[in-house]
Design a protein around this motif. Sequence first.
Motif, PDB file in Angstrom:
ATOM      1  N   ASP A  79       0.807  -1.232  -0.194  1.00 52.09           N
ATOM      2  CA  ASP A  79       0.007   0.141  -0.409  1.00 52.09           C
ATOM      3  C   ASP A  79       1.167   0.959  -0.250  1.00 52.09           C
ATOM      4  O   ASP A  79       2.277   1.361   0.197  1.00 52.09           O
ATOM      5  CB  ASP A  79      -1.214  -0.170   0.891  1.00 52.09           C
ATOM      6  CG  ASP A  79      -0.372   0.165   2.588  1.00 52.09           C
ATOM      7  OD1 ASP A  79       0.932  -0.297   3.056  1.00 52.09           O
ATOM      8  OD2 ASP A  79      -0.512   0.916   3.948  1.00 52.09           O
ATOM      9  N   GLY A  82      -6.122   7.700   4.586  1.00 54.17           N
ATOM     10  CA  GLY A  82      -6.310   6.313   4.413  1.00 54.17           C
ATOM     11  C   GLY A  82      -4.404   5.779   3.459  1.00 54.17           C
ATOM     12  O   GLY A  82      -4.365   6.743   2.902  1.00 54.17           O
ATOM     13  N   MET A  83      -5.196   4.904   2.621  1.00 58.62           N
ATOM     14  CA  MET A  83      -3.606   4.307   2.446  1.00 58.62           C
ATOM     15  C   MET A  83      -4.896   2.924   1.105  1.00 58.62           C
ATOM     16  O   MET A  83      -5.956   3.403   1.451  1.00 58.62           O
ATOM     17  CB  MET A  83      -2.943   3.315   2.824  1.00 58.62           C
ATOM     18  CG  MET A  83      -2.100   4.076   4.058  1.00 58.62           C
ATOM     19  SD  MET A  83      -0.730   5.139   3.891  1.00 58.62           S
ATOM     20  CE  MET A  83       0.079   4.157   3.222  1.00 58.62           C
ATOM     21  N   ARG A  88      -8.156  -3.704   0.522  1.00 55.80           N
ATOM     22  CA  ARG A  88      -8.453  -3.853   1.811  1.00 55.80           C
ATOM     23  C   ARG A  88      -8.400  -1.664   1.890  1.00 55.80           C
ATOM     24  O   ARG A  88      -7.520  -1.721   1.129  1.00 55.80           O
ATOM     25  CB  ARG A  88      -7.428  -4.413   2.536  1.00 55.80           C
ATOM     26  CG  ARG A  88      -7.315  -5.717   3.390  1.00 55.80           C
ATOM     27  CD  ARG A  88      -7.825  -5.463   4.461  1.00 55.80           C
ATOM     28  NE  ARG A  88      -8.947  -6.349   4.916  1.00 55.80           N
ATOM     29  CZ  ARG A  88      -9.058  -6.574   6.205  1.00 55.80           C
ATOM     30  NH1 ARG A  88      -8.902  -6.162   7.240  1.00 55.80           N
ATOM     31  NH2 ARG A  88      -9.836  -7.727   6.309  1.00 55.80           N
ATOM     32  N   TYR A  89      -7.971  -1.180   2.831  1.00 50.69           N
ATOM     33  CA  TYR A  89      -8.118  -0.032   3.159  1.00 50.69           C
ATOM     34  C   TYR A  89      -8.370   0.919   2.622  1.00 50.69           C
ATOM     35  O   TYR A  89      -9.610   0.551   2.377  1.00 50.69           O
ATOM     36  CB  TYR A  89      -6.556   0.445   2.932  1.00 50.69           C
ATOM     37  CG  TYR A  89      -5.218   0.130   3.345  1.00 50.69           C
ATOM     38  CD1 TYR A  89      -4.494  -0.659   4.579  1.00 50.69           C
ATOM     39  CD2 TYR A  89      -5.108  -1.196   2.558  1.00 50.69           C
ATOM     40  CE1 TYR A  89      -4.046  -1.769   5.036  1.00 50.69           C
ATOM     41  CE2 TYR A  89      -2.963  -1.941   2.663  1.00 50.69           C
ATOM     42  CZ  TYR A  89      -2.866  -2.318   4.924  1.00 50.69           C
ATOM     43  OH  TYR A  89      -2.164  -3.359   4.850  1.00 50.69           O
ATOM     44  N   GLU A  90      -7.804   1.794   1.599  1.00 49.28           N
ATOM     45  CA  GLU A  90      -8.942   2.694   0.438  1.00 49.28           C
ATOM     46  C   GLU A  90      -9.867   2.033  -0.686  1.00 49.28           C
ATOM     47  O   GLU A  90     -10.205   2.683  -1.243  1.00 49.28           O
ATOM     48  CB  GLU A  90      -8.842   4.142   0.568  1.00 49.28           C
ATOM     49  CG  GLU A  90      -8.300   4.795   1.800  1.00 49.28           C
ATOM     50  CD  GLU A  90      -9.709   5.651   2.257  1.00 49.28           C
ATOM     51  OE1 GLU A  90     -10.903   5.668   1.797  1.00 49.28           O
ATOM     52  OE2 GLU A  90      -9.638   4.226   3.534  1.00 49.28           O
TER      53      GLU A  90
END
Length: 305
Positions: free
Chosen positions: A49, A58-59, A161-163
């Motif tokens: 990421d 976020g990432m 995952r993440y953004e």
Amino acid sequence: MRIDIVTIFPEYFAPLELSLIGRARAAGLLHVGVHDLRTWTADVHRTVDDTPYGGGPGMVMRPEPWGQALDALVPAEPSVPAGLTVPAEPSVPAVPPVSAEPSAPAEPSAPAVPPVPGVAGAPAATGSVRLVVPSPAGEPFTQALAGQLAADQHLIFACGRYEGIDQRVLDHAAGRLPVTEVSLGDYVLFGGEVAVLVLLEAVVRLLPGVLGNANSLAEESHANGLLEAPVYTKPARWRGLEVPAILRSGDHGRISRWRRDQALARTARRRPDLVAALPPESLDRRDGAVLAEAGFQVPGRDMAE
């Protein structure tokens, strides 16, 4: 059917050894490979990421490991004319058991696209392959969509995952194979793993031979546009509540009509949108009376005729 799942948390998919999915795998009806996305990273930290362009919280998952994962999993020529036989690919090592310990970092001399860990006994990848990406921005998941996915021979699930995953990954993949983004509902999860488990439950149960009694698919919720009627089992009386007498009557015609009435009334009360989508010609006068009693008037047809 062949299933490949790419994730940074392979441990999430231990339940795929259980219940009917586990039985389908043991019977050879389903072949599942769970792959750690970090396999396709080259730096010592196994980075997947980075911060988003344009700023914001976020990432975002980087495109490089995803691109290499799909290079390894997608057949070189995904479009195979019907009736042709796809030559078997060279055998590949079986996926090792998931370990709680992190894998060693990739060596600098590792190939740009490492060979994908195989699935023991899995069929060679064929032309009917689709990338499925759980996303709150995807199309709503329905029983009809589950049926469409069940018709594919090979599904690749990408667990974001993440953004989310860099959009270029999906755009590039769309030039090679069908890409379907799917939403379970109007809410957001931590990642795609739980969503993939839900999607697999809905899809795998539609495969021939997975359910002991395939006829059960015809009467369950959403199979015919309605919610399923209430169900009961023994004992006939429990804590002062009795099973409806008609279900103990042995009159299968009346039982069938009762279940139809219950399904119509339940759907009208809980999901009037489903009733509104039913073709009026599929409803008889009794159906109309049941719906009217539940407070729903079928548009475009006078049920009193």
